[in-house]
Write a protein that holds these residues in place. Structure first.
Motif, PDB file in Angstrom:
ATOM      1  N   UNK A 110       0.831  -1.208   0.000  1.00  0.00           N
ATOM      2  CA  UNK A 110       0.000   0.000   0.000  1.00  0.00           C
ATOM      3  C   UNK A 110       0.859   1.249   0.000  1.00  0.00           C
ATOM      4  N   UNK A 111       1.997   1.227   0.762  1.00  0.00           N
ATOM      5  CA  UNK A 111       2.885   2.395   0.789  1.00  0.00           C
ATOM      6  C   UNK A 111       3.468   2.660  -0.599  1.00  0.00           C
ATOM      7  N   UNK A 112       3.839   1.582  -1.285  1.00  0.00           N
ATOM      8  CA  UNK A 112       4.437   1.735  -2.610  1.00  0.00           C
ATOM      9  C   UNK A 112       3.451   2.336  -3.601  1.00  0.00           C
ATOM     10  N   UNK A 113       2.203   1.931  -3.506  1.00  0.00           N
ATOM     11  CA  UNK A 113       1.183   2.435  -4.430  1.00  0.00           C
ATOM     12  C   UNK A 113       0.689   3.835  -4.052  1.00  0.00           C
ATOM     13  N   UNK A 114       0.629   4.105  -2.745  1.00  0.00           N
ATOM     14  CA  UNK A 114       0.060   5.379  -2.270  1.00  0.00           C
ATOM     15  C   UNK A 114       1.005   6.544  -2.485  1.00  0.00           C
ATOM     16  N   UNK A 115       2.310   6.294  -2.434  1.00  0.00           N
ATOM     17  CA  UNK A 115       3.260   7.389  -2.539  1.00  0.00           C
ATOM     18  C   UNK A 115       3.098   8.336  -1.365  1.00  0.00           C
ATOM     19  N   UNK A 116       2.793   9.609  -1.702  1.00  0.00           N
ATOM     20  CA  UNK A 116       2.599  10.602  -0.636  1.00  0.00           C
ATOM     21  C   UNK A 116       1.175  10.593  -0.087  1.00  0.00           C
ATOM     22  N   UNK A 117       0.295   9.798  -0.695  1.00  0.00           N
ATOM     23  CA  UNK A 117      -1.097   9.758  -0.242  1.00  0.00           C
ATOM     24  C   UNK A 117      -1.218   8.877   0.995  1.00  0.00           C
ATOM     25  N   UNK A 118      -2.449   8.717   1.463  1.00  0.00           N
ATOM     26  CA  UNK A 118      -2.713   7.977   2.696  1.00  0.00           C
ATOM     27  C   UNK A 118      -2.611   6.477   2.468  1.00  0.00           C
ATOM     28  N   UNK A 119      -1.843   5.811   3.351  1.00  0.00           N
ATOM     29  CA  UNK A 119      -1.732   4.354   3.302  1.00  0.00           C
ATOM     30  C   UNK A 119      -3.072   3.717   3.624  1.00  0.00           C
ATOM     31  N   UNK A 120      -3.779   4.269   4.601  1.00  0.00           N
ATOM     32  CA  UNK A 120      -5.074   3.720   4.993  1.00  0.00           C
ATOM     33  C   UNK A 120      -6.074   3.811   3.842  1.00  0.00           C
ATOM     34  N   UNK A 121      -6.068   4.955   3.142  1.00  0.00           N
ATOM     35  CA  UNK A 121      -6.968   5.101   1.998  1.00  0.00           C
ATOM     36  C   UNK A 121      -6.674   4.065   0.920  1.00  0.00           C
ATOM     37  N   UNK A 122      -5.387   3.784   0.709  1.00  0.00           N
ATOM     38  CA  UNK A 122      -5.018   2.792  -0.294  1.00  0.00           C
ATOM     39  C   UNK A 122      -5.454   1.392   0.123  1.00  0.00           C
ATOM     40  N   UNK A 123      -5.302   1.072   1.420  1.00  0.00           N
ATOM     41  CA  UNK A 123      -5.751  -0.230   1.920  1.00  0.00           C
ATOM     42  C   UNK A 123      -7.266  -0.390   1.751  1.00  0.00           C
ATOM     43  N   UNK A 124      -7.989   0.681   1.997  1.00  0.00           N
ATOM     44  CA  UNK A 124      -9.442   0.627   1.838  1.00  0.00           C
ATOM     45  C   UNK A 124      -9.825   0.542   0.364  1.00  0.00           C
ATOM     46  N   UNK A 125      -9.105   1.291  -0.470  1.00  0.00           N
ATOM     47  CA  UNK A 125      -9.435   1.289  -1.897  1.00  0.00           C
ATOM     48  C   UNK A 125      -9.191  -0.079  -2.512  1.00  0.00           C
ATOM     49  N   UNK A 126      -8.123  -0.742  -2.077  1.00  0.00           N
ATOM     50  CA  UNK A 126      -7.791  -2.071  -2.587  1.00  0.00           C
ATOM     51  C   UNK A 126      -8.628  -3.171  -1.943  1.00  0.00           C
ATOM     52  N   UNK A 127      -9.493  -2.736  -0.991  1.00  0.00           N
ATOM     53  CA  UNK A 127     -10.367  -3.672  -0.261  1.00  0.00           C
ATOM     54  C   UNK A 127      -9.579  -4.711   0.528  1.00  0.00           C
ATOM     55  N   UNK A 128      -8.338  -4.347   0.863  1.00  0.00           N
ATOM     56  CA  UNK A 128      -7.560  -5.171   1.789  1.00  0.00           C
ATOM     57  C   UNK A 128      -8.153  -5.051   3.189  1.00  0.00           C
ATOM     58  N   UNK A 129      -8.725  -3.889   3.438  1.00  0.00           N
ATOM     59  CA  UNK A 129      -9.304  -3.565   4.738  1.00  0.00           C
ATOM     60  C   UNK A 129     -10.691  -2.972   4.513  1.00  0.00           C
ATOM     61  N   UNK A 130     -11.644  -3.342   5.359  1.00  0.00           N
ATOM     62  CA  UNK A 130     -12.982  -2.760   5.237  1.00  0.00           C
ATOM     63  C   UNK A 130     -13.145  -1.616   6.235  1.00  0.00           C
ATOM     64  N   UNK A 131     -13.990  -0.663   5.853  1.00  0.00           N
ATOM     65  CA  UNK A 131     -14.285   0.454   6.764  1.00  0.00           C
ATOM     66  C   UNK A 131     -14.796  -0.057   8.102  1.00  0.00           C
ATOM     67  N   UNK A 132     -15.713  -1.014   8.058  1.00  0.00           N
ATOM     68  CA  UNK A 132     -16.328  -1.479   9.296  1.00  0.00           C
ATOM     69  C   UNK A 132     -15.311  -2.138  10.218  1.00  0.00           C
ATOM     70  N   UNK A 133     -14.446  -3.000   9.666  1.00  0.00           N
ATOM     71  CA  UNK A 133     -13.435  -3.654  10.503  1.00  0.00           C
ATOM     72  C   UNK A 133     -12.503  -2.631  11.137  1.00  0.00           C
ATOM     73  N   UNK A 134     -12.092  -1.643  10.353  1.00  0.00           N
ATOM     74  CA  UNK A 134     -11.183  -0.636  10.875  1.00  0.00           C
ATOM     75  C   UNK A 134     -11.830   0.167  12.004  1.00  0.00           C
ATOM     76  N   UNK A 135     -13.059   0.665  11.752  1.00  0.00           N
ATOM     77  CA  UNK A 135     -13.702   1.505  12.762  1.00  0.00           C
ATOM     78  C   UNK A 135     -14.055   0.696  14.010  1.00  0.00           C
ATOM     79  N   UNK A 136     -14.509  -0.543  13.820  1.00  0.00           N
ATOM     80  CA  UNK A 136     -14.809  -1.403  14.980  1.00  0.00           C
ATOM     81  C   UNK A 136     -13.567  -1.583  15.860  1.00  0.00           C
ATOM     82  N   UNK A 137     -12.441  -1.831  15.216  1.00  0.00           N
ATOM     83  CA  UNK A 137     -11.208  -2.065  15.974  1.00  0.00           C
ATOM     84  C   UNK A 137     -10.768  -0.804  16.717  1.00  0.00           C
TER      85      UNK A 137
END
Length: 557
Positions: free
Chosen positions: A26-53
């Protein structure tokens, strides 16, 4: 979560929701952008799982907002602008503590700021950003850009009947569709009335109330609450007292201005919305329904440098529209025009408009005293209601001002008696009043589909039409087409009775002449009655005999 991103990533790694290799990718693809946004965009991580945790990490409860239906009282605690700004929605109010769902449990600075804005004790829970954005639309009827969801597609009231529920369509869609339907039907009023078995919706179109397909009765409370929220000044918590407000919305490219009034009834709150048609501001005198001779006389009167000109008639007879059209005609750079109105319904460019506010002492008399020091040429008073207002208006007219105002009387000569009844001395009335214009509104035939007709014996007799008078007439009747939506009528215009005051009439006023005597003298001077003006428009094919008969039932001989 940008400022806490590394910390959040560590929490998610510890919870084994993501792996180090996924983070690296995700860091490699995101560059200067948000790593979390890239993880969510790639559906590696779901919004619900992240917020629940993250909620669990901060000891906060996670809420499924799809199961929540806050009451109007709860929604009123937070403005929609704050809901969008903080990505938050109120969900419950218990023992003075407000429960609010937020999307970022790590941003306590924003939470503290929101608590300060709300000025109350707040308990925070969490939900996903998407769920909160959807809830804002469903609870407040606002999209993410802040614009009202106007539902301006091809949907009509019949499309929604029997299939709209609180669960499957936002209330905003139903309300916007209702307003759009009223606009498309050229309605002047929308009546929302709770009855024992149904929720009745009626539109006033061309002066006639017409019942429309109605939403389910169970949506009554939600619709009324939504309209109160749109007004910005009406309390959705108060259901026991009458309230007033205003709503401004955009339907497509058209702006709609509504004056809203609610009142409690035995079956719930009844609401009436008056649609203020701003096109009335641009009406010329011919658009009001004046025929050329009366228009010329009226134009001559409103060019006078001083005196009082009164427009009379019952509520809903178009008096205010006539005054606005007159002001529009007189509005020139070399004239200063000031109005005193309760309320100011339309804003007129180049004219100073003063709203009455009795609660702070800004009454008609108080406003009039002040504006006289502003050196106006022309003064418009919304209505002469009492001796004090009438006295100031008379004095203004006698000191070089032209004054326009309205009175509630049945005919034009009756305006003189009304001023005397209020308490104005007859000699002051005779020296200040220049003319009185009585008017009513009649429906005009649709020009697209009207067809020739013959007058009945009853219509000849009731309207006192000489058969010879009708020889070259162009009598028409309604038919119905797509333009008028099958009604046969399209729009309303005035029929008029113009009473000009000359020296003989002034002498009669000073000597205490009755309204009947004044009316007889006016007829000798050539004044046409309301009914006679209506007859001219019947014979010209503008309206029907039935319209004129119904509208002028109280017209004297």
């Amino acid at each position: 979560m940008a400022q806490n991103e590394e910390y959040v990533v560590e929490i998610l790694l510890d919870a084994e929701l993501i792996t180090p290799s996924q983070v690296a990718d995700a860091r490699a693809k995101a560059g200067a952008a948000s790593v979390l946004d890239e993880l969510l965009r790639e559906e590696v991580l779901s919004q619900e799982d992240m917020v629940r945790t993250l909620a669990s990490q901060n000891g906060m409860e996670f809420m499924d907002l799809a199961t929540i239906a806050p009451s109007p009282d709860v929604l009123e605690t937070m403005a929609v602008e704050d809901a969008r700004r903080y990505c938050a929605v109120p969900i419950a109010l218990r023992d003075g503590i407000l429960s609010v769902a937020i999307s970022d449990p790590m941003d306590m600075e924003a939470a503290d700021s929101l608590s300060f804005v709300l000025n109350r004790d707040v308990e925070y829970v969490c939900s996903t950003p998407d769920a909160i954005a959807k809830a804002i639309v469903e609870f407040y009827g606002e999209d993410e850009s802040g614009a009202a969801n106007d539902g301006t597609g091809e949907m009509t009231l019949p499309d929604m009947e029997g299939e709209t529920t609180e669960g499957d369509a936002p209330i905003i869609k139903l309300v916007s569709m209702l307003l759009l339907e009223a606009y498309n039907n050229r309605a002047s009023d929308i009546h929302l009335e709770p009855l024992s078995e149904k929720f009745r919706v009626r539109f006033r179109i061309d002066g006639v109330l017409q019942e429309m397909p109605s939403p389910p009765k169970k949506l009554h409370s939600a619709i009324i609450s939504r309209l109160k929220i749109m007004s910005g000044s009406m309390s959705i918590a108060e259901k026991r007292l009458p309230q007033d407000g205003r709503i401004q919305v955009k339907l497509g490219d058209h702006g709609l201005d509504l004056r809203v009034s609610s009142i409690p009834t035995v079956h719930g709150e009844s609401m009436v919305m008056r649609i203020l048609d701003k096109t009335a501001l641009l009406l010329g005198l011919p658009d009001l329904g004046f025929l050329s001779d009366d228009q010329l006389k009226f134009e001559t009167l409103i060019k006078l440098p001083d005196g009082i000109i009164l427009v009379t008639g019952p509520t809903g007879s178009g008096k205010t529209t006539t005054l606005y059209a007159s002001l529009h005609y007189m509005n020139k750079p070399d004239r200063k025009i000031i109005t005193v109105e309760d309320p100011v319904e339309y804003q007129l460019s180049g004219i100073n408009q003063v709203p009455v506010n009795a609660s702070i002492g800004m009454t008609f008399p108080a406003a009039l005293r002040s504006i006289l020091r502003q050196a106006p040429n022309i003064i418009m008073i919304g209505e002469i209601r009492d001796l004090e207002t009438a006295s100031i208006a008379i004095n203004a007219s006698l000191t070089g001002h032209l004054v326009l105002s309205t009175l509630h009387t049945n005919d034009a000569p009756g305006a003189i008696a009304r001023l005397v009844d209020i308490g104005i001395k007859p000699f002051l009335v005779s020296s200040s009043v220049r003319a009185a214009l009585a008017q009513r509104l009649v429906r005009y035939l649709c020009p697209k589909c009207k067809k020739p007709a013959e007058l009945s014996e009853y219509e000849y007799t009731t309207l006192r039409i000489d058969p010879n008078q009708a020889l070259d007439a162009n009598v028409m009747q309604p038919n119905g087409c797509e333009v008028c939506r099958g009604k046969g009528f399209k729009g309303r215009k005035g029929i008029f009775e113009l009473f000009q005051i000359d020296d003989e009439v002034r002498h009669m006023i000073i000597n205490g002449a009755t309204t009947i005597q004044l009316r007889a003298q006016a007829r000798e001077l050539g004044m046409r009655t309301l009914r006679e003006d209506g007859v001219r428009k019947v014979l010209s094919g503008m309206t029907t005999a039935g319209e004129v008969i119904t509208t002028t039932m109280t017209d004297a001989d």
